[in-house]
Design an enzyme around this catalytic site. Structure first.
Site: not given
Ligand code: AGP
Length: 615
Positions: A2, A27, A74, A100-101, A488, A492, A495, A511, A610
């Site tokens: 948000c 965001r 959001w 927001n929250g 990672e 990626k 996502e 395992h 974001k």
């Molecule tokens: C990364 O591609 C993601 N969108 C997400 O995992 C991000 O790295 C995570 O939310 C942490 O965000 P920050 O680095 O702003 O703390």
């Protein structure tokens, strides 16, 4: 997540709110709304979907000066519909809030404070009812907000309009779920979730701390502490510019940000890595901070905390802190850290990695570390963000705005900051030899050109992307420094392409995960030069023996995977300690290429935000 914007002053309010919300779009959100004070009533306009849907409702309106609030939502509680979009009002329409929250006890509060029917499924709406109910009982606006903060469980930011006080906005914070920054200018007073929404109008800011409430009037701001005392604070003068970021020649921000990485590495190295003396120097950054030479000598352990991609940077950084810094180091997922009662003391160095500096879990971990009096460094890309205000020392990434929800360039910059800090600490603690220091500096300085080589080879990666784009499952394997790279790569891919992808330590494969291997689940194996090269070779053999298809990342000149892997992606030969850098860039391109093949909304993938400001 948000985004909040508010304004009271002499300028036309609605363009300020809409432009501010536009700046906060990065965001992540799924609906938006504004509330404007018109005479003695509040006019609320909301729309689901993109901000343009909301803006179109104002096309033929005359903008007027005054007071108003805006919000991008959001969804957490309730679908992303216009009814659930903010602002929310009490049934009489006297109060409007943007939030927001999360209000954790919203159901109990609804039973206790309802002033009529609820018109949304949100946890937020009850806050408007509560404030209106308390105002009706004769409480002042500030004390009604204070009681609301006390009664509502959770962490959040809130901005409130009261139609009977047309020149006033109230802003309040509880806990660490999204910041609020108040901006002062000649024409009026502003509030927003972060500075980026306000840099066009002012450079003079006050950050609200958790528990604080601010009363904003067109030419003044009064801040009250959690205990209700008036707080005197020097304004923060922003010196950075709002970079007007566009996509340039690129179809997506993600692609642009991937391609910027060679330059980002140059700025990460500049000022810290000296190529003439082959030494590392962060003394100007450490100077004057609480992390003095004596405190550095006394560090007994280091904890690295972060989330998502930033946590993967921590996992790479752990190798550096142990190997070059000579400090026993652990990595914690920040969201788990606070709930496992960690044992901490003042000789523990906590390094948080967060590109936004506003991630709620990372901030909560930092709060926990603060309570234990740990030394704290934050590695962050956002000047003035909350993490930089909590830490003893901030190492800013200087990577420029990262707009794509999927982090790319800030990961590379974070890894290099961790590399630099590890070398610096090892040197200060006299555990690092000058030979290793020099070798690492020389090798690090070769990275920008290594990354350029990977980028120059992107067509090969896009070809592989085309070949595998229809797969619904992927496995990513790596060992040692290749393990966080595998994690990672999987993150990626899922996502941006919505493909199910699992990242594992290759040693873990036998395992359990090997049961998944068949020709419909390709494996991406990080097999670049280093200690675990032979082990990766046998892991790849095991996958091939079970009919799996393998894409191997290999170092230029290594032909050991040529006959084994289905596809080999050749990467420049860099020092194995820095191997994650070219490998990560290759996996970013692979994920991007696959998402592009699938025609997806790469920069704003579904369900993601974001800046993650709720737990
Ligand atoms: C990364 O591609 C993601 N969108 C997400 O995992 C991000 O790295 C995570 O939310 C942490 O965000 P920050 O680095 O702003 O703390």
């Amino acid at each position: 997540m948000c985004g909040i914007v508010g304004y009271t002053g002499l300028d036309a309010v609605e363009p300020i709110l809409l432009q501010g919300l536009e700046k906060l779009e990065y965001r992540g959100y799924d609906s938006a709304g504004v509330g404007l004070l018109r005479g003695n009533s509040i006019e609320v306009t909301r729309a689901s979907g993109k901000l343009s849907n909301l803006a179109s409702k104002f096309e033929n309106e005359n903008s007027e000066p005054g007071t108003g609030i805006g919000h991008t939502r959001w969804a957490t509680h309730g679908a992303p519909t216009s009814e659930n979009a903010h602002p929310h009002q009490d049934p009489s329409g006297r109060v409007a809030i943007v939030h927001n929250g999360i209000v954790e006890n919203w159901k109990e509060l609804r039973a206790k404070f309802a002033t009529g029917e609820f018109s949304s499924d949100t946890d937020s709406e009850v806050l408007a009812h509560m404030i209106a109910a308390l105002l009706a009982q004769g409480e002042s606006l500030v004390s009604a907000v204070r009681r609301t903060l006390n009664e509502a469980a959770g962490a959040f930011s809130l901005v409130i309009l009261d139609s009977s006080q047309p020149d006033v906005l109230i802003a309040a914070r509880k806990g660490n779920a999204g910041g609020l920054v108040v901006g002062l200018a000649d024409d009026g007073t502003y509030v927003a979730s972060d500075m980026s929404a306000l840099l066009t109008y002012t450079r003079k800011f006050f950050f609200l701390e958790p528990g604080e409430i601010a009363t904003l009037k067109p030419s003044s701001v009064t801040i009250y502490s959690e205990e209700g005392r008036e707080v005197t604070r020097q304004p923060y003068q922003a010196t950075h510019d709002l970079t007007e970021v566009g996509k340039g020649q690129y179809p997506h921000y993600m692609m642009k940000e991937i391609y910027e990485q060679s330059d980002v590495l140059v700025s990460s190295l500049q000022g810290r890595y000296n190529g003439l003396s082959n030494t590392i120097d962060l003394s100007t950054e450490f100077e004057g901070s609480a992390i003095s030479k004596d405190r550095i000598q006394g560090i007994t352990r280091c904890l690295l905390v972060g989330m998502g991609t930033s946590m993967h940077a921590c996992m790479v950084g752990r190798h550096y802190l142990e190997r070059f810094g000579g400090i026993p180091t652990e990595v914690d997922n920040a969201a788990e850290f606070r709930y496992r009662r960690p044992l901490l003391d003042s000789n523990t160095l906590v390094i948080s990695v967060t590109q936004s500096g506003e991630t709620v879990d990372t901030l909560a971990a930092m709060d926990e570390a603060k309570r234990a009096d740990c030394l704290q460094i934050t590695i962050c890309n956002t000047p003035g963000a909350q993490s930089t205000r909590l830490a003893d020392l901030s190492l800013l990434l200087g990577a420029g705005a990262e707009i794509s929800v999927a982090s790319t360039k800030t990961l590379l910059a974070s890894i290099m900051a961790l590399h630099a800090v590890s070398l610096f600490l090892g040197k200060a603690r006299e555990t690092l030899t000058s030979e290793i220091e020099a070798e690492q500096v020389v090798n690090a300085l070769q990275l920008p050109s290594a990354v350029s080589t990977v980028l120059g080879n992107s067509e090969k990666l896009f070809e592989v992307a085309r070949k595998y784009a229809a797969s619904e499952h992927f496995l990513f394997l790596g060992r040692g420094l290749g393990y966080p790279v595998a994690l990672e790569g999987a993150l990626k891919l899922k996502e941006v392409s919505y493909i199910h992808a699992e990242g594992y330590s290759a040693g873990e494969m036998k395992h359990g995960p090997i049961a998944l291997v068949n020709d419909a689940m390709p494996t991406v194996a990080v097999c670049t030069r280093g200690d675990v090269h032979e082990k990766m070779l046998s892991n790849v053999e095991q996958i091939k023996a079970r009919g799996g298809r393998v894409i191997s990342l290999v170092t230029d000149g290594d032909d050991s995977f040529d006959k084994l892997a289905d596809d080999c992606i050749t990467l420049p030969d860099v020092d194995p300690a820095l191997g994650p850098i070219p490998s990560i860039v290759a996996l970013q391109l692979l994920a991007y290429g696959i998402a592009r093949e699938r025609g997806l909304d790469i920069d704003q993938p579904r369900n993601l935000a974001k800046t993650v400001t709720v737990e």
